[in-house]
Design a protein around this motif. Structure first.
Motif, PDB file in Angstrom:
ATOM      1  N   THR A 110       0.826  -1.204   0.000  1.00  0.00           N
ATOM      2  CA  THR A 110       0.000   0.000   0.000  1.00  0.00           C
ATOM      3  C   THR A 110       0.861   1.255   0.000  1.00  0.00           C
ATOM      4  OG1 THR A 110      -1.344  -1.341   1.492  1.00  0.00           O
ATOM      5  CG2 THR A 110      -2.143   0.866   1.017  1.00  0.00           C
ATOM      6  N   LYS A 111       1.873   1.250   0.848  1.00  0.00           N
ATOM      7  CA  LYS A 111       2.765   2.399   0.955  1.00  0.00           C
ATOM      8  C   LYS A 111       3.485   2.635  -0.374  1.00  0.00           C
ATOM      9  CE  LYS A 111       6.151   2.956   4.366  1.00  0.00           C
ATOM     10  NZ  LYS A 111       6.575   2.545   5.729  1.00  0.00           N
ATOM     11  N   ALA A 112       4.024   1.574  -0.929  1.00  0.00           N
ATOM     12  CA  ALA A 112       4.782   1.688  -2.175  1.00  0.00           C
ATOM     13  C   ALA A 112       3.908   2.232  -3.308  1.00  0.00           C
ATOM     14  CB  ALA A 112       5.359   0.327  -2.557  1.00  0.00           C
ATOM     15  N   LEU A 113       2.686   1.707  -3.396  1.00  0.00           N
ATOM     16  CA  LEU A 113       1.804   2.143  -4.483  1.00  0.00           C
ATOM     17  C   LEU A 113       1.397   3.594  -4.349  1.00  0.00           C
ATOM     18  CD1 LEU A 113      -0.594  -0.843  -5.207  1.00  0.00           C
ATOM     19  CD2 LEU A 113       0.812   0.348  -6.885  1.00  0.00           C
ATOM     20  N   SER A 114       1.178   4.047  -3.109  1.00  0.00           N
ATOM     21  CA  SER A 114       0.746   5.438  -2.943  1.00  0.00           C
ATOM     22  C   SER A 114       1.907   6.406  -3.144  1.00  0.00           C
ATOM     23  CB  SER A 114       0.096   5.633  -1.569  1.00  0.00           C
ATOM     24  OG  SER A 114       1.055   5.404  -0.565  1.00  0.00           O
ATOM     25  N   GLN A 115       3.122   5.937  -2.838  1.00  0.00           N
ATOM     26  CA  GLN A 115       4.272   6.829  -2.994  1.00  0.00           C
ATOM     27  C   GLN A 115       4.870   6.779  -4.394  1.00  0.00           C
ATOM     28  OE1 GLN A 115       6.765   5.554   0.255  1.00  0.00           O
ATOM     29  NE2 GLN A 115       5.669   6.795   1.764  1.00  0.00           N
ATOM     30  N   LYS A 116       4.923   5.598  -4.973  1.00  0.00           N
ATOM     31  CA  LYS A 116       5.563   5.456  -6.282  1.00  0.00           C
ATOM     32  C   LYS A 116       4.511   5.441  -7.392  1.00  0.00           C
ATOM     33  CE  LYS A 116       9.763   3.157  -4.708  1.00  0.00           C
ATOM     34  NZ  LYS A 116      10.568   1.918  -4.712  1.00  0.00           N
ATOM     35  N   THR A 117       3.953   6.600  -7.661  1.00  0.00           N
ATOM     36  CA  THR A 117       2.894   6.677  -8.669  1.00  0.00           C
ATOM     37  C   THR A 117       3.450   6.539 -10.084  1.00  0.00           C
ATOM     38  OG1 THR A 117       3.077   9.067  -8.538  1.00  0.00           O
ATOM     39  CG2 THR A 117       1.306   8.043  -7.270  1.00  0.00           C
ATOM     40  N   ASN A 118       4.768   6.651 -10.191  1.00  0.00           N
ATOM     41  CA  ASN A 118       5.388   6.441 -11.502  1.00  0.00           C
ATOM     42  C   ASN A 118       6.069   5.085 -11.608  1.00  0.00           C
ATOM     43  OD1 ASN A 118       4.739   8.859 -12.841  1.00  0.00           O
ATOM     44  ND2 ASN A 118       6.182   9.935 -11.497  1.00  0.00           N
ATOM     45  N   SER A 119       5.668   4.175 -10.740  1.00  0.00           N
ATOM     46  CA  SER A 119       6.254   2.833 -10.813  1.00  0.00           C
ATOM     47  C   SER A 119       5.602   2.051 -11.945  1.00  0.00           C
ATOM     48  CB  SER A 119       6.043   2.102  -9.497  1.00  0.00           C
ATOM     49  OG  SER A 119       4.657   1.942  -9.264  1.00  0.00           O
ATOM     50  N   SER A 120       6.290   0.997 -12.389  1.00  0.00           N
ATOM     51  CA  SER A 120       5.751   0.180 -13.484  1.00  0.00           C
ATOM     52  C   SER A 120       4.412  -0.445 -13.100  1.00  0.00           C
ATOM     53  CB  SER A 120       6.769  -0.899 -13.879  1.00  0.00           C
ATOM     54  OG  SER A 120       7.248  -1.584 -12.733  1.00  0.00           O
ATOM     55  N   ILE A 121       4.260  -0.847 -11.838  1.00  0.00           N
ATOM     56  CA  ILE A 121       2.992  -1.464 -11.421  1.00  0.00           C
ATOM     57  C   ILE A 121       1.867  -0.426 -11.415  1.00  0.00           C
ATOM     58  CG2 ILE A 121       1.763  -2.550  -9.483  1.00  0.00           C
ATOM     59  CD1 ILE A 121       4.230  -4.228  -8.916  1.00  0.00           C
ATOM     60  N   ALA A 122       2.145   0.758 -10.868  1.00  0.00           N
ATOM     61  CA  ALA A 122       1.113   1.807 -10.837  1.00  0.00           C
ATOM     62  C   ALA A 122       0.710   2.200 -12.254  1.00  0.00           C
ATOM     63  CB  ALA A 122       1.631   3.023 -10.061  1.00  0.00           C
ATOM     64  N   ILE A 123       1.676   2.349 -13.117  1.00  0.00           N
ATOM     65  CA  ILE A 123       1.381   2.744 -14.504  1.00  0.00           C
ATOM     66  C   ILE A 123       0.612   1.633 -15.232  1.00  0.00           C
ATOM     67  CG2 ILE A 123       2.467   3.239 -16.766  1.00  0.00           C
ATOM     68  CD1 ILE A 123       4.479   4.997 -15.215  1.00  0.00           C
ATOM     69  N   GLY A 124       0.994   0.388 -14.958  1.00  0.00           N
ATOM     70  CA  GLY A 124       0.290  -0.747 -15.563  1.00  0.00           C
ATOM     71  C   GLY A 124      -1.187  -0.738 -15.200  1.00  0.00           C
ATOM     72  N   PHE A 125      -1.484  -0.540 -13.930  1.00  0.00           N
ATOM     73  CA  PHE A 125      -2.891  -0.513 -13.523  1.00  0.00           C
ATOM     74  C   PHE A 125      -3.619   0.714 -14.076  1.00  0.00           C
ATOM     75  CE2 PHE A 125      -1.745  -3.725 -10.236  1.00  0.00           C
ATOM     76  CZ  PHE A 125      -2.706  -4.651 -10.592  1.00  0.00           C
ATOM     77  N   GLY A 126      -2.868   1.808 -14.229  1.00  0.00           N
ATOM     78  CA  GLY A 126      -3.457   2.993 -14.840  1.00  0.00           C
ATOM     79  C   GLY A 126      -3.913   2.704 -16.269  1.00  0.00           C
ATOM     80  N   LEU A 127      -3.053   2.042 -17.018  1.00  0.00           N
ATOM     81  CA  LEU A 127      -3.381   1.695 -18.405  1.00  0.00           C
ATOM     82  C   LEU A 127      -4.568   0.728 -18.454  1.00  0.00           C
ATOM     83  CD1 LEU A 127       0.235   1.093 -19.879  1.00  0.00           C
ATOM     84  CD2 LEU A 127      -1.264   3.068 -20.317  1.00  0.00           C
ATOM     85  N   LEU A 128      -4.566  -0.242 -17.532  1.00  0.00           N
ATOM     86  CA  LEU A 128      -5.628  -1.247 -17.509  1.00  0.00           C
ATOM     87  C   LEU A 128      -6.969  -0.590 -17.186  1.00  0.00           C
ATOM     88  CD1 LEU A 128      -6.066  -4.373 -17.758  1.00  0.00           C
ATOM     89  CD2 LEU A 128      -5.851  -4.490 -15.265  1.00  0.00           C
ATOM     90  N   LYS A 129      -6.952   0.280 -16.184  1.00  0.00           N
ATOM     91  CA  LYS A 129      -8.187   0.945 -15.771  1.00  0.00           C
ATOM     92  C   LYS A 129      -8.732   1.837 -16.894  1.00  0.00           C
ATOM     93  CE  LYS A 129     -10.392   3.590 -12.190  1.00  0.00           C
ATOM     94  NZ  LYS A 129     -10.266   4.672 -11.209  1.00  0.00           N
ATOM     95  N   ALA A 130      -7.815   2.500 -17.602  1.00  0.00           N
ATOM     96  CA  ALA A 130      -8.223   3.396 -18.690  1.00  0.00           C
ATOM     97  C   ALA A 130      -8.626   2.630 -19.950  1.00  0.00           C
ATOM     98  CB  ALA A 130      -7.075   4.356 -18.998  1.00  0.00           C
TER      99      ALA A 130
END
Lengths: 313, 313
Positions: B73-93
């Motif tokens: 949770t901490k990593a995802l909220s802090q690293k918004t430019n991480s590969s995992i965060a970006i991946g979910f961004g693309l999936l959601k969009a």
């Protein structure tokens, strides 16, 4: 030493049991008496069909048989002349040093609890088995089916009792105890396992090495694998399936052959005031023989006395 | 179709991931685009060291990486430019049809729950895997680790969702659902399993065949094996250990080779609004390739829409 064996217990009884007893008598020293309990006439007939005769086999008549599907408590209270009831009678009276059966598992449990009873301080008697380990070693796994639902304290005690069993039966000094879990970190797993981890860690009688995982089942990390009876049962039956599937695919290997239930022979009930071993329902003569050899090791080492002393101490 | 792949996820990333993507691109038709997410420069360098080049691989830059040991949770909220965060961004969009990663499992879970979210009516998203079965078939097992503690209703729903997965991904008509237990009788097992048995039996959407046991893991009794995430995890890791031990002992067999995690590739999170697959931390190029092939099958069959429709219906 006298080892009682339920001649009527198991899917292939009495034939397979009598044959197993004869196989064992060839390996055991002559001062060890095997006491076959069951229908005298049938047993004698079977003994006579074999060229091997053994003066170290004795027969005790039991008129009744508790069948595999019978309700344990009801069967035991009604069939007081059954081979299982008579076996526990002999064990309780100290006339035999161990009692083995491949018959009704529930009746064996109930019989043990009502005759010789649980050792004082034992929260839940458990069923143990061996797991082959890398490097031609064996480890202990418990519980493998007596207690599907476990409290953290039960698991802690399995670790303690399993250590004593590993020490005296497998000659492992200061056995390493691992808790079967789904990750190494102590906060992993179910709520019960998280609590059990802390109890095991803080118990001075247990050489706790932490959590282990399904992938560690064959390796040399832990000598004693602690789990609830549900998990242990699934693991053991799956290990058997691995052996069976390999065998049916023509893959023979001495390591995996150790997973064959026949090689292990039977599972002791640990935490009761005597040596009781339950065999697989489908026990072959080889399995019966190995169950008797295990009974001998247990009786020799006085394992139930060792457990009693450890819990008192 | 576009399949996103976390280039930075896994113990051998980004090398193994990029190699796996290249292997997959050779097998996938040219209208399937693999979207590698991660440090652009490194990925391009790796792509150029290979003679195989593919126009169906695209790179999306992600500056940050969530490491394996980080708090999800901490990593995802802090690293918004991480590969995992970006991946979910693309999936959601809706810019990609699936997202795969062999990286931080917890971050993949949390990411799925907070971005695409659980399907309405899903009690607990679960992780599924395949189990090889006799006769060159596969079955589905779930949960394999997302939910260690399960209520009976969770297990019932795993049976339903697993059936849909088996139907659309493995093409099994009316899949047979078995509950992993320690005996065939319905009163066997833990209190939770006894209740789950009744729920499964009475659910008209589930072709429930009853309890199965550890010994049935490889046979053809059930197409869908229902268990809590603890039991499933132990089973799967033990199956992996069987493969590894056999391999190390020089025993090669095509049936047991299917237990190699590489052959399975990854585990989908079932019950979320999108196709998400989590790979093994140690994923090799072969495992990455197979994860991408699974992602394709999931996206093609619109499995998450099928699950949504089934739960709404």
């Amino acid at each position: 030493m006298r080892i009682a064996l339920d001649a009527m217990g198991g899917d292939f009884a009495p034939q397979a049991v009598v044959e197993g007893a004869l196989l064992a008598s060839e390996e055991l020293s002559s001062d060890i008496q095997i006491v076959l309990i069951g229908r005298e006439k049938v047993i004698h007939e079977l003994l006579h069909t074999h060229t091997i005769t053994s003066s170290s086999i004795e027969v005790v008549h039991a008129e009744e048989v508790i069948e595999m599907g019978e309700h344990p408590t009801k069967a035991l209270s009604q069939k007081t002349n059954s081979s299982i009831a008579i076996g526990f009678g002999l064990l309780k009276a100290g006339k035999v040093d161990a009692f083995c059966s491949a018959g009704n598992t529930g009746a064996m449990h109930v019989g043990a609890m009502f005759s010789i009873k649980a050792i004082e301080g034992v929260l839940r008697p458990s069923l143990a088995s061996f797991v082959p380990k890398e490097g031609n070693k064996y480890g202990v796994i418990l519980d493998i089916g007596a207690n599907a639902d476990c409290k953290p304290e039960f698991l802690e005690q399995f670790g303690h009792i399993g250590s004593i069993y590993a020490k005296y039966i497998l000659d492992i000094d200061n056995p390493r105890v691992g808790l079967m879990n789904i990750g190494e970190e102590e906060q992993k797993g179910t709520v019960v396992l998280q609590a059990a981890h802390q109890l095991l860690k803080n118990n001075p009688n247990i050489n706790f090495i932490g959590n282990i995982e399904g992938r560690d089942i064959y390796n040399d990390k832990a000598d004693v694998v602690v789990c609830d009876g549900f998990t242990g049962n699934v693991i053991l039956k799956m290990a058997e399936a691995v052996y069976t599937t390999m065998h049916s695919r023509g893959l023979e290997d001495e390591f995996f052959a150790k997973f064959n239930y026949e090689a292990i022979g039977g599972s002791p009930i640990l935490g009761v005031n005597g040596n009781v071993i339950i065999g697989h329902g489908v026990s072959s003569p080889l399995a019966i023989k190995n169950m008797l050899l295990l009974a001998k090791r247990m009786a020799e080492s006085n394992i139930h006395i060792k457990i009693k002393q450890a819990l008192a101490g």
